[in-house]
Design an enzyme around this catalytic site. Structure first.
Site, PDB file in Angstrom:
ATOM      1  N   SER A   7       0.591  -1.278  -0.046  1.00 46.88           N
ATOM      2  CA  SER A   7      -0.020  -0.155  -0.241  1.00 46.88           C
ATOM      3  C   SER A   7       0.796   1.051  -0.031  1.00 46.88           C
ATOM      4  O   SER A   7       1.749   1.477   1.098  1.00 46.88           O
ATOM      5  CB  SER A   7      -0.651   0.654   0.977  1.00 46.88           C
ATOM      6  N   HIS A  31      -1.320  -1.209  -4.448  1.00 44.11           N
ATOM      7  CA  HIS A  31      -2.630  -0.570  -3.222  1.00 44.11           C
ATOM      8  C   HIS A  31      -2.572   0.908  -2.780  1.00 44.11           C
ATOM      9  O   HIS A  31      -1.605   1.281  -2.555  1.00 44.11           O
ATOM     10  CB  HIS A  31      -2.634  -1.756  -2.587  1.00 44.11           C
ATOM     11  N   ASP A  33      -4.970   3.671  -1.647  1.00 47.37           N
ATOM     12  CA  ASP A  33      -6.520   3.744  -0.367  1.00 47.37           C
ATOM     13  C   ASP A  33      -6.398   5.077  -0.420  1.00 47.37           C
ATOM     14  O   ASP A  33      -5.476   6.045  -0.309  1.00 47.37           O
ATOM     15  CB  ASP A  33      -5.444   4.036   0.779  1.00 47.37           C
ATOM     16  N   MET A  35      -9.315   7.696  -0.027  1.00 45.46           N
ATOM     17  CA  MET A  35     -10.630   8.006   1.463  1.00 45.46           C
ATOM     18  C   MET A  35     -10.416   9.560   1.144  1.00 45.46           C
ATOM     19  O   MET A  35     -10.282  10.704   0.859  1.00 45.46           O
ATOM     20  CB  MET A  35      -8.593   8.428   2.451  1.00 45.46           C
ATOM     21  N   HIS A  64      -8.131   1.459  -4.367  1.00 45.20           N
ATOM     22  CA  HIS A  64      -9.279   0.871  -3.156  1.00 45.20           C
ATOM     23  C   HIS A  64      -9.650   1.870  -2.055  1.00 45.20           C
ATOM     24  O   HIS A  64      -9.022   3.160  -1.307  1.00 45.20           O
ATOM     25  CB  HIS A  64      -8.222   0.084  -1.179  1.00 45.20           C
ATOM     26  N   MET A  66     -12.420   3.797  -0.322  1.00 43.23           N
ATOM     27  CA  MET A  66     -13.182   4.073   1.253  1.00 43.23           C
ATOM     28  C   MET A  66     -13.696   5.959   1.036  1.00 43.23           C
ATOM     29  O   MET A  66     -13.209   6.446   1.244  1.00 43.23           O
ATOM     30  CB  MET A  66     -11.807   4.412   1.913  1.00 43.23           C
ATOM     31  N   MET A 139     -11.236  -6.458   5.319  1.00 44.47           N
ATOM     32  CA  MET A 139     -11.298  -4.814   5.772  1.00 44.47           C
ATOM     33  C   MET A 139     -10.174  -5.768   7.136  1.00 44.47           C
ATOM     34  O   MET A 139     -11.441  -6.386   8.308  1.00 44.47           O
ATOM     35  CB  MET A 139     -11.092  -4.540   6.624  1.00 44.47           C
ATOM     36  N   ASP A 177      -6.584  -6.867   4.699  1.00 43.38           N
ATOM     37  CA  ASP A 177      -6.229  -5.689   4.123  1.00 43.38           C
ATOM     38  C   ASP A 177      -6.006  -4.835   5.957  1.00 43.38           C
ATOM     39  O   ASP A 177      -7.163  -4.417   6.113  1.00 43.38           O
ATOM     40  CB  ASP A 177      -7.148  -4.350   3.474  1.00 43.38           C
TER      41      ASP A 177
HETATM   42  C1  DX5 Z   1      -6.521   1.316   5.770  1.00 44.07           C
HETATM   43  C2  DX5 Z   1      -6.046   1.118   4.469  1.00 44.07           C
HETATM   44  C3  DX5 Z   1      -5.088   0.325   4.317  1.00 44.07           C
HETATM   45  C4  DX5 Z   1      -3.747   0.100   4.917  1.00 44.07           C
HETATM   46  C5  DX5 Z   1      -2.839  -0.706   5.239  1.00 44.07           C
HETATM   47  O1  DX5 Z   1      -7.386   2.003   5.658  1.00 44.07           O
HETATM   48  O2  DX5 Z   1      -7.359   0.742   3.650  1.00 44.07           O
HETATM   49  O3  DX5 Z   1      -4.785  -0.638   2.943  1.00 44.07           O
HETATM   50  O4  DX5 Z   1      -2.679   1.246   4.277  1.00 44.07           O
HETATM   51  O5  DX5 Z   1      -2.016  -0.122   6.031  1.00 44.07           O
HETATM   52  P1  DX5 Z   1      -0.996  -1.129   6.931  1.00 44.07           P
HETATM   53  O6  DX5 Z   1      -0.042  -2.361   6.535  1.00 44.07           O
HETATM   54  O7  DX5 Z   1       0.184  -0.537   7.630  1.00 44.07           O
HETATM   55  O8  DX5 Z   1      -1.909  -1.274   7.940  1.00 44.07           O
HETATM   56 ZN    ZN Z   2      -6.508  -0.273   2.022  1.00 46.36          ZN
END
Ligand code: DX5
Ligand code: ZN
Length: 217
Positions: A7, A31, A33, A35, A64, A66, A139, A177
């Site tokens: 990620s 990946h 993320d 948000m 991903h 969110m 998750m 994840d």
């Molecule tokens: C959390 C994200 C994850 C996160 C994973 O909301 O969806 O993808 O970045 O990071 P680690 O591996 O540090 O938990």
């Molecule tokens: Zn993620």
């Protein structure tokens, strides 16, 4: 063979090129993320980062989302170069929509569709979508932040989903994840996970390539 998806949220944003070179050589997916500060209590990044990375990345980009109303943006993420796009069942709930709509939209944009849930959503709620999705995203921390502690109950949730797929004779990927590291990778793979997202355990490692290799075992 399990796929490792570092990620980039845990990457070095001042030297992204270095991280992209590393994942190009050693990882299976990258990946992203995304948000929005609404579905989750944090804001990360969006199109500018993806568009900067797209010309140099040689492995598929796994986005991903969110965010609320992911249907507004799936097409743009596909155009920005995503190969896989996941969105949350909670987002569909909030919009009063059926997640099937998002899945169909992702497919019409030519990307693989993933349905994600946070740790407090019953895993059985994914069962109606087994036929439709390309992958599920379980998750193993609450979505919103990297670097959180892995929630152990996630292992049983993955096994439950895998058992239902086996019962129906359907094979779909299960991505996990949050808090994934060398210490739990094997357990997760044995439970049925086929894609491991790892942020901190890869990018904060002294040797990220070795961390990725270690999780494949
Ligand atoms: C959390 C994200 C994850 C996160 C994973 O909301 O969806 O993808 O970045 O990071 P680690 O591996 O540090 O938990
Ligand atoms: Zn993620």
């Amino acid at each position: 063979m399990v796929k490792i998806a570092p990620s980039i949220l845990a990457g070095d944003f001042l030297h992204l090129e270095k991280d992209i070179k590393m994942v190009n050589e050693h990882a299976d997916l990258l990946h992203f993320d995304v948000m929005d500060g609404s579905l989750v209590p944090n804001i990360s990044f969006g199109f500018p980062i993806m568009e900067a990375v797209a010309p140099v990345i040689r492995i598929p980009m796994d986005v991903h989302l969110m965010i609320i109303n992911p249907d507004k943006y799936i097409e743009r993420f596909a155009k920005a170069g995503a190969s896989l796009v996941s969105f949350h069942l909670e987002a569909a709930d909030e919009a009063g929509k059926d997640a099937s709509e998002y899945i169909a939209l992702a497919h019409s944009c030519g990307v693989k569709a993933g349905l994600a849930i946070d740790p407090d959503v019953p895993v059985e709620r994914l069962f109606p979508y087994i036929d439709q999705v390309d992958f599920f995203l379980i998750m193993s921390v609450f979505a919103g932040f990297g670097g959180q502690k892995f929630i152990e109950e996630s292992v049983g949730r993955i096994a439950t989903l895998k058992a239902e797929m086996d019962r129906r004779g359907i094979v779909k990927d299960i991505e996990v994840d949050g808090g994934v590291s060398l210490s739990n990778a094997r357990t997760l793979i044995e439970a049925g996970a086929t894609m491991l997202v790892a942020g901190s355990s890869v990018f904060k490692a002294a040797d990220p390539a070795q961390a990725i290799a270690g999780m494949r075992l």
